[in-house]
Design a protein around this motif. Structure first.
Motif, PDB file in Angstrom:
ATOM      1  N   ALA A 178       0.844  -1.200   0.000  1.00 36.13           N
ATOM      2  CA  ALA A 178       0.000   0.000   0.000  1.00 36.13           C
ATOM      3  C   ALA A 178       0.878   1.248   0.000  1.00 36.13           C
ATOM      4  CB  ALA A 178      -0.923   0.003   1.216  1.00 36.13           C
ATOM      5  N   THR A 179       0.447   2.235  -0.753  1.00 39.19           N
ATOM      6  CA  THR A 179       1.125   3.527  -0.813  1.00 39.19           C
ATOM      7  C   THR A 179       0.100   4.622  -0.592  1.00 39.19           C
ATOM      8  OG1 THR A 179       2.753   2.692  -2.392  1.00 39.19           O
ATOM      9  CG2 THR A 179       2.527   5.083  -2.207  1.00 39.19           C
ATOM     10  N   GLY A 180       0.393   5.514   0.339  1.00 39.90           N
ATOM     11  CA  GLY A 180      -0.560   6.572   0.648  1.00 39.90           C
ATOM     12  C   GLY A 180       0.096   7.937   0.740  1.00 39.90           C
ATOM     13  N   PHE A 181      -0.655   8.963   0.372  1.00 43.72           N
ATOM     14  CA  PHE A 181      -0.229  10.350   0.490  1.00 43.72           C
ATOM     15  C   PHE A 181      -1.234  11.082   1.367  1.00 43.72           C
ATOM     16  CE2 PHE A 181       1.344   8.693  -3.476  1.00 43.72           C
ATOM     17  CZ  PHE A 181       2.662   9.111  -3.498  1.00 43.72           C
ATOM     18  N   ASN A 182      -0.737  11.779   2.365  1.00 43.64           N
ATOM     19  CA  ASN A 182      -1.596  12.481   3.314  1.00 43.64           C
ATOM     20  C   ASN A 182      -1.157  13.949   3.375  1.00 43.64           C
ATOM     21  OD1 ASN A 182      -3.426  13.038   5.380  1.00 43.64           O
ATOM     22  ND2 ASN A 182      -1.928  12.534   6.957  1.00 43.64           N
ATOM     23  N   PHE A 183      -2.063  14.851   3.029  1.00 43.48           N
ATOM     24  CA  PHE A 183      -1.758  16.283   3.036  1.00 43.48           C
ATOM     25  C   PHE A 183      -2.526  16.930   4.177  1.00 43.48           C
ATOM     26  CE2 PHE A 183      -2.234  20.671   1.273  1.00 43.48           C
ATOM     27  CZ  PHE A 183      -0.881  20.976   1.263  1.00 43.48           C
ATOM     28  N   ILE A 184      -1.790  17.528   5.140  1.00 43.81           N
ATOM     29  CA  ILE A 184      -2.371  18.126   6.335  1.00 43.81           C
ATOM     30  C   ILE A 184      -2.207  19.645   6.285  1.00 43.81           C
ATOM     31  CG2 ILE A 184      -2.151  18.338   8.843  1.00 43.81           C
ATOM     32  CD1 ILE A 184      -3.409  15.769   8.074  1.00 43.81           C
ATOM     33  N   VAL A 185      -3.304  20.355   6.553  1.00 51.12           N
ATOM     34  CA  VAL A 185      -3.289  21.819   6.547  1.00 51.12           C
ATOM     35  C   VAL A 185      -3.890  22.327   7.849  1.00 51.12           C
ATOM     36  CG1 VAL A 185      -4.109  23.896   5.368  1.00 51.12           C
ATOM     37  CG2 VAL A 185      -3.562  21.851   4.040  1.00 51.12           C
ATOM     38  N   PRO A 186      -3.220  23.231   8.559  1.00 56.79           N
ATOM     39  CA  PRO A 186      -3.795  23.764   9.801  1.00 56.79           C
ATOM     40  C   PRO A 186      -5.029  24.600   9.529  1.00 56.79           C
ATOM     41  CG  PRO A 186      -1.794  24.952   9.218  1.00 56.79           C
ATOM     42  CD  PRO A 186      -1.886  23.794   8.273  1.00 56.79           C
ATOM     43  N   THR A 187      -5.999  24.541  10.448  1.00 57.08           N
ATOM     44  CA  THR A 187      -7.232  25.325  10.291  1.00 57.08           C
ATOM     45  C   THR A 187      -7.123  26.706  10.921  1.00 57.08           C
ATOM     46  OG1 THR A 187      -8.200  24.496  12.350  1.00 57.08           O
ATOM     47  CG2 THR A 187      -8.576  23.193  10.350  1.00 57.08           C
ATOM     48  N   GLY A 188      -6.167  26.899  11.822  1.00 59.53           N
ATOM     49  CA  GLY A 188      -6.081  28.153  12.580  1.00 59.53           C
ATOM     50  C   GLY A 188      -7.049  28.183  13.746  1.00 59.53           C
ATOM     51  N   LYS A 189      -7.794  27.096  13.955  1.00 57.45           N
ATOM     52  CA  LYS A 189      -8.741  26.994  15.063  1.00 57.45           C
ATOM     53  C   LYS A 189      -8.218  25.988  16.083  1.00 57.45           C
ATOM     54  CE  LYS A 189     -11.605  29.663  12.801  1.00 57.45           C
ATOM     55  NZ  LYS A 189     -11.882  31.077  13.231  1.00 57.45           N
ATOM     56  N   ARG A 190      -8.864  25.973  17.267  1.00 58.11           N
ATOM     57  CA  ARG A 190      -8.467  25.062  18.328  1.00 58.11           C
ATOM     58  C   ARG A 190      -9.632  24.157  18.695  1.00 58.11           C
ATOM     59  NH1 ARG A 190      -3.582  26.714  20.369  1.00 58.11           N
ATOM     60  NH2 ARG A 190      -3.770  25.385  22.209  1.00 58.11           N
ATOM     61  N   LEU A 191      -9.309  22.905  19.014  1.00 53.09           N
ATOM     62  CA  LEU A 191     -10.286  21.925  19.474  1.00 53.09           C
ATOM     63  C   LEU A 191      -9.791  21.352  20.791  1.00 53.09           C
ATOM     64  CD1 LEU A 191     -12.812  20.137  19.007  1.00 53.09           C
ATOM     65  CD2 LEU A 191     -11.299  18.519  17.829  1.00 53.09           C
ATOM     66  N   LEU A 192     -10.586  21.538  21.858  1.00 59.56           N
ATOM     67  CA  LEU A 192     -10.187  21.090  23.203  1.00 59.56           C
ATOM     68  C   LEU A 192      -8.810  21.642  23.555  1.00 59.56           C
ATOM     69  CD1 LEU A 192     -11.442  17.372  23.150  1.00 59.56           C
ATOM     70  CD2 LEU A 192     -12.591  19.397  24.073  1.00 59.56           C
ATOM     71  N   ASP A 193      -8.615  22.912  23.238  1.00 61.32           N
ATOM     72  CA  ASP A 193      -7.381  23.637  23.527  1.00 61.32           C
ATOM     73  C   ASP A 193      -6.180  23.067  22.767  1.00 61.32           C
ATOM     74  OD1 ASP A 193      -6.235  25.845  24.785  1.00 61.32           O
ATOM     75  OD2 ASP A 193      -5.362  24.597  26.375  1.00 61.32           O
ATOM     76  N   ARG A 194      -6.430  22.445  21.626  1.00 64.10           N
ATOM     77  CA  ARG A 194      -5.365  21.909  20.787  1.00 64.10           C
ATOM     78  C   ARG A 194      -5.488  22.498  19.384  1.00 64.10           C
ATOM     79  NH1 ARG A 194      -7.001  17.915  24.248  1.00 64.10           N
ATOM     80  NH2 ARG A 194      -5.391  16.486  25.087  1.00 64.10           N
ATOM     81  N   PRO A 195      -4.370  22.853  18.739  1.00 59.45           N
ATOM     82  CA  PRO A 195      -4.440  23.319  17.350  1.00 59.45           C
ATOM     83  C   PRO A 195      -5.006  22.212  16.464  1.00 59.45           C
ATOM     84  CG  PRO A 195      -2.292  23.790  18.317  1.00 59.45           C
ATOM     85  CD  PRO A 195      -2.996  22.892  19.277  1.00 59.45           C
ATOM     86  N   SER A 196      -5.902  22.569  15.546  1.00 54.78           N
ATOM     87  CA  SER A 196      -6.557  21.558  14.719  1.00 54.78           C
ATOM     88  C   SER A 196      -6.102  21.656  13.264  1.00 54.78           C
ATOM     89  CB  SER A 196      -8.076  21.716  14.802  1.00 54.78           C
ATOM     90  OG  SER A 196      -8.482  22.968  14.282  1.00 54.78           O
ATOM     91  N   ASN A 197      -6.424  20.621  12.482  1.00 53.93           N
ATOM     92  CA  ASN A 197      -6.041  20.576  11.085  1.00 53.93           C
ATOM     93  C   ASN A 197      -7.063  19.784  10.289  1.00 53.93           C
ATOM     94  OD1 ASN A 197      -5.218  17.641  11.049  1.00 53.93           O
ATOM     95  ND2 ASN A 197      -3.739  18.415  12.555  1.00 53.93           N
ATOM     96  N   ILE A 198      -7.000  19.900   8.977  1.00 50.09           N
ATOM     97  CA  ILE A 198      -7.793  19.081   8.083  1.00 50.09           C
ATOM     98  C   ILE A 198      -6.833  18.334   7.161  1.00 50.09           C
ATOM     99  CG2 ILE A 198      -9.876  20.500   8.143  1.00 50.09           C
ATOM    100  CD1 ILE A 198      -8.987  21.785   5.546  1.00 50.09           C
ATOM    101  N   GLY A 199      -7.263  17.166   6.691  1.00 48.86           N
ATOM    102  CA  GLY A 199      -6.379  16.350   5.868  1.00 48.86           C
ATOM    103  C   GLY A 199      -7.092  15.708   4.697  1.00 48.86           C
ATOM    104  N   VAL A 200      -6.329  15.429   3.650  1.00 48.76           N
ATOM    105  CA  VAL A 200      -6.807  14.688   2.487  1.00 48.76           C
ATOM    106  C   VAL A 200      -5.852  13.517   2.265  1.00 48.76           C
ATOM    107  CG1 VAL A 200      -7.314  14.756   0.007  1.00 48.76           C
ATOM    108  CG2 VAL A 200      -7.781  16.768   1.429  1.00 48.76           C
ATOM    109  N   HIS A 201      -6.400  12.312   2.137  1.00 40.22           N
ATOM    110  CA  HIS A 201      -5.605  11.111   1.938  1.00 40.22           C
ATOM    111  C   HIS A 201      -5.898  10.515   0.575  1.00 40.22           C
ATOM    112  CE1 HIS A 201      -5.866  10.383   6.608  1.00 40.22           C
ATOM    113  NE2 HIS A 201      -5.431  11.578   6.272  1.00 40.22           N
ATOM    114  N   LEU A 202      -4.869  10.027  -0.096  1.00 39.98           N
ATOM    115  CA  LEU A 202      -4.994   9.248  -1.321  1.00 39.98           C
ATOM    116  C   LEU A 202      -4.199   7.971  -1.126  1.00 39.98           C
ATOM    117  CD1 LEU A 202      -4.439  12.055  -4.001  1.00 39.98           C
ATOM    118  CD2 LEU A 202      -6.627  11.091  -3.254  1.00 39.98           C
ATOM    119  N   ILE A 203      -4.830   6.799  -1.328  1.00 43.14           N
ATOM    120  CA  ILE A 203      -4.195   5.519  -1.010  1.00 43.14           C
ATOM    121  C   ILE A 203      -4.410   4.530  -2.151  1.00 43.14           C
ATOM    122  CG2 ILE A 203      -3.952   3.705   0.715  1.00 43.14           C
ATOM    123  CD1 ILE A 203      -5.609   5.523   2.616  1.00 43.14           C
TER     124      ILE A 203
END
Length: 270
Positions: A178-203
């Motif tokens: 299996a080969t996968g690519f995961n692209f993570i981008v910060p949202t600039g928002k916080r969730l439960l006092d933690r910096p959050s992000n969104i991701g796109v995966h291709l596998i």
């Protein structure tokens, strides 16, 4: 929720044992269901609903001198074609429970490149008919992170060999690269006092021996390749829920020859 599902399966099993087992030519793809994760997949017209709880415990964190060690014991419940009429429940359907204990090692071999060898061995049982199977998996996963200006690209690979041996003597073995690519981008928002992000995966999944779905003895379905696109929302610091660490939640859409699936995941990537 997991205990409620298991309790229901035990009740179904007790009721089914009061009936004479009905002969049938349908078998179970034990290994794939045990490693698929939580979700629903359809192959050859048969629908399988899978609930997987990824129990694990880290014994040691990795560092420059030694490998990290994590014990795993995922529990999987599989419900096969339970969308059929209730009158056919005990003749045409399966309800399975499996546990696949294992150990995983982890170490950063080179800067930003982490290697994770793993081995697992467990058992599964069809709680309606009473059939059971030995299940195993061995191989390695790797993760290479490429820091970008405000985001991150991860490249993952996995080389795994899996199989099972059912109580009726039927065997299934296959390998997957299996080969996968995961692209993570910060949202600039916080969730439960933690910096959050969104991701796109291709596998991309390439199967050796071709994963063989046992549907009917006269019409078995094989799949040589599968593709998945997934979207996730997560945090850079894990959140602990009921003793399990989560750093993201996502949904993936997988397809292959006469195969399609929707699955829920809590980590990248397979």
């Amino acid at each position: 929720m997991g205990l409620a599902i298991v309790s229901a399966l035990v009740a179904i099993s007790t009721h089914a044992q009061e009936r004479s087992p009905q002969p049938r030519g349908e078998l179970i793809d034990w290994t794939y269901a045990s490693t698929f994760g939580t979700g629903i997949y359809n192959v050859g017209g048969r629908t399988v609903t899978v609930f997987r709880v990824p129990f694990s415990h880290r014994l040691r964190m990795p560092d420059d001198d030694q490998w990290g060690i994590r014990l795993k014991a995922p529990v999987t419940v599989g419900l096969y074609s339970l969308d059929r009429p209730i009158g056919d429940l005990f003749d045409d359907n399966f309800a399975t429970v499996s546990v696949l204990p294992g150990i995983e090692f982890e170490k950063e071999i080179l800067p930003n490149w982490t290697l994770r060898p793993t081995v697992s061995y467990g058992l599964g049982q069809d709680v309606i008919q009473g059939n059971w199977s030995q299940i195993w998996e061995i191989g390695a996963r790797s993760l290479y992170r490429i820091p970008l200006r405000q985001s991150e690209l991860s490249i993952s690979n996995a080389m795994l060999y899996s199989g099972n041996r059912a109580s009726d003597g039927v065997r299934q073995n296959y390998g997957v690269f299996a080969t996968g690519f995961n692209f993570i981008v910060p949202t600039g928002k916080r969730l439960l006092d933690r910096p959050s992000n969104i991701g796109v995966h291709l596998i991309h999944y390439l199967f050796f021996n071709q994963v063989d779905f046992f549907l009917q003895s006269e019409g078995r379905k094989t799949v040589a390749q599968q593709y998945e696109v997934a979207f996730s929302f997560g945090t850079y610091t894990p959140i602990k829920v009921l003793g399990i660490d989560f750093d993201r939640i996502g949904v993936g859409f997988r397809t292959g020859q006469d195969f399609y699936a929707i699955r829920i995941f809590t980590d990248f990537i397979f």
